[in-house]
Write a protein that holds these residues in place. Structure first.
Motif, short mmCIF file in Angstrom:
data_model
loop_
_atom_site.label_atom_id
_atom_site.label_comp_id
_atom_site.label_asym_id
_atom_site.label_seq_id
_atom_site.Cartn_x
_atom_site.Cartn_y
_atom_site.Cartn_z
N LEU A 87 33.80 36.10 45.27
CA LEU A 87 33.87 35.50 43.92
C LEU A 87 33.60 34.00 44.04
N TRP A 105 45.39 42.90 45.48
CA TRP A 105 44.20 42.64 46.29
C TRP A 105 44.56 41.61 47.35
N PHE A 135 34.50 41.99 47.96
CA PHE A 135 33.85 41.20 46.90
C PHE A 135 33.91 39.72 47.24
N SER A 148 34.57 47.82 41.02
CA SER A 148 35.25 48.22 42.26
C SER A 148 35.61 49.70 42.26
N LEU A 164 44.03 38.78 40.84
CA LEU A 164 43.74 39.71 41.93
C LEU A 164 45.01 40.00 42.73
N ALA A 213 39.11 40.29 48.52
CA ALA A 213 38.17 39.39 47.84
C ALA A 213 38.17 38.04 48.54
N PRO A 233 35.09 40.79 53.35
CA PRO A 233 35.61 41.09 52.01
C PRO A 233 34.81 42.20 51.34
#
Ligand code: B12
Length: 429
Positions: free
Chosen positions: A106, A37, A104, A173, A32, A3, A102
């Motif tokens: 954010l 992550w 995701f 995810s 995360l 992320a 990445p």
């Protein structure tokens, strides 16, 4: 999973690093990390970044890098410069060369009227990471969700419930995701290469319910973290990052003082400097409070007074002026000086008369404190928001730019800008 977390730049008339960090976003980062992550982090508002030459004052605060930019149309008549605060786009572009693509992205968001910064970052991400899902959260996303939907992110997360967010992310995810509550997480401060202060939040919510404040909407329940946990977090962080300045972000830091703040402070054995940029509620003070704050190392005290005539500003933390006088007396006896004590007074409250502000300033001049103007602005989900909609039908308050506290109070006064300029001048003197 990877992320990329980004805290956007700020677009405003003024901004200052008064212990300003995206504390909630650092909790999201920790969430995360705890789920294994990989987290990449870029904070446009990190003024200690090597690309910036920014001086800090004694307590670690300072100016953000800024660039004057063109005003949005609705600010055309505002006689002030409009700026973009934060690191330059080139610094961001340089950073992203060093990371893996990445899964995701954010984005966090602060004040509702700072959304142009969010828009800028969404556009940058679309250019550099086409097709990658973008999730937007934070205060702006929570207070103006419909507006936030138009920023171009794929998902807008509303609210502060990290368990809900964990569930949403597990779905998005398609992977297992262990949920945590905010109070089970410590902010991921290690994502900053350099720090000169930390911020902490020992509680959520506020037992009072002022008509101008969205706290009761954002955080309906008061929850205080375990004092032992809090003391441990503060002690460890300050040791680890060699920090002495700690700012509290609580809405009601003095609530249940004996069981909470007093317990936290009694467990901290390092010599630290504490700051309360948020106003402390006068009603929770007792004669021992000032001594406790002084002995524990508080250096910045802000008090929420609002007005010498409490009946004019309709808030639930209203106390009579005698209580303010007592608190000032206790603070002075505890050896706090004029430089340490700032008193917030409300400016631009709907229907507030200029004379009442002038009277408040005149009276406060007789006390050993600095006057701090808290410029009123309407905040969604508060009852005064609707009051303002009725009072100022020409303003489209659904447009977050009109929720800016730097411009809103002027609508309330004859001779608008001139009056605000005058009171700012008076307060400076
Ligand atoms: C601490 C605080 C301050 C501090 C510092 C704030 C800062 N970081 O800059 C100080 C005292 C300086 C301050 C000042 C002001 N503040 Co203030 N402040 C707060 C307060 C109490 C807490 C904010 C906070 O950091 N919370 C801590 C973390 C844990 O919460 P969070 O950041 O929201 O993050 C959570 C979620 O949003 C989410 N999240 C965050 N990012 C992301 C991203 C993703 C992708 C996801 C999924 C989730 C997510 O996860 C977190 C976990 O729960 C809030 C009220 C509140 N209860 O929220 C008001 C609040 C944000 N402030 C407000 C106001 C009005 C102001 C002032 C304008 C007051 C004034 N008149 O002068 C000034 C302006 C400040 C400025 N910078 O220009 C308003 C917002 C107004 C608006 N239109 O947006 C609030 C809501 C209070 C209110 N009166 O209703 N403030």
């Amino acid at each position: 999973m990877k992320a990329f977390l980004i805290n956007p730049p700020v677009y405003d008339f003024s901004a200052y690093d008064l212990w300003m960090k995206p504390l909630g976003f650092l909790l999201v980062a920790r969430l995360l990390l705890k789920n294994n992550w990989k987290v990449y982090y870029f904070d446009f508002m990190d003024r200690l970044h090597p690309s910036v030459r920014s001086q800090s004052n004694l307590f670690g605060c300072g100016k953000f890098p800024a660039k004057i930019i063109e005003k949005p149309e609705c600010y055309a008549a505002v006689p002030r410069y409009y700026k973009r605060f934060g690191l330059a786009e080139e610094v961001f572009v340089e950073y992203i060369k060093s990371i893996d693509p990445p899964d995701f992205i954010l984005l966090s968001s602060g004040m509702t009227y700072w959304y142009p910064g969010v828009k800028e970052v969404v556009q940058l991400c679309r250019r550099y990471f086409p097709g990658k899902p973008i999730v937007l959260g934070g205060i702006y996303a929570s207070l103006c969700p419909q507006h936030a939907e138009k920023m171009g992110a794929d998902f807008v997360f509303v609210g502060k419930d990290l368990v809900k967010f964990s569930q949403a992310l597990a779905k998005l995810s398609g992977s297992q995701f262990q949920p945590y509550h905010w109070y089970e997480l410590e902010p991921a401060w290690e994502l900053y290469p350099k720090l000169n202060y930390i911020c902490v939040r020992t509680s959520t919510g506020c037992p009072l319910c002022c008509r101008y404040c969205a706290s009761h909407y954002l955080e309906p329940a008061v929850y205080q973290r375990k004092p032992e946990k809090m003391a441990e977090e503060i002690t460890n962080l300050c040791e680890r990052f060699d920090i002495v300045d700690v700012a509290f972000y609580d809405d009601a830091l003095l609530f249940r003082l004996e069981q909470h703040l007093a317990q936290i402070l009694s467990r901290i054995h390092r010599k630290l400097r504490f700051h309360s940029p948020n106003g402390l509620h006068l009603r929770f003070f007792n004669p021992e409070t000032a001594f406790l704050l002084k002995e524990s190392g508080f250096r910045t005290i802000r008090l929420s007074l609002e007005s010498v005539k409490p009946e004019t500003v309709d808030s639930s933390h209203k106390v009579d002026f005698q209580k303010f006088e007592k608190v000032m007396d206790w603070l002075v006896k505890a050896n706090f000086s004029k430089e340490d004590i700032g008193v917030y007074i409300m400016v631009g409250w709907p229907d507030q008369r200029p004379a009442e502000i002038l009277e408040t300033i005149r009276i406060l001049k007789g006390y050993p404190c600095r006057i701090k103007l808290a410029e009123y602005s309407p905040i969604p989900f508060t009852s005064t928001f609707h009051m303002c909609e009725a009072l100022y039908p020409d303003l489209n308050l659904e447009e977050p730019l009109f929720q800016n506290n730097s411009i809103f109070p002027v609508w309330n006064f004859p001779g608008k800008w001139e009056f605000i300029r005058q009171i700012k001048e008076m307060v400076k003197k």
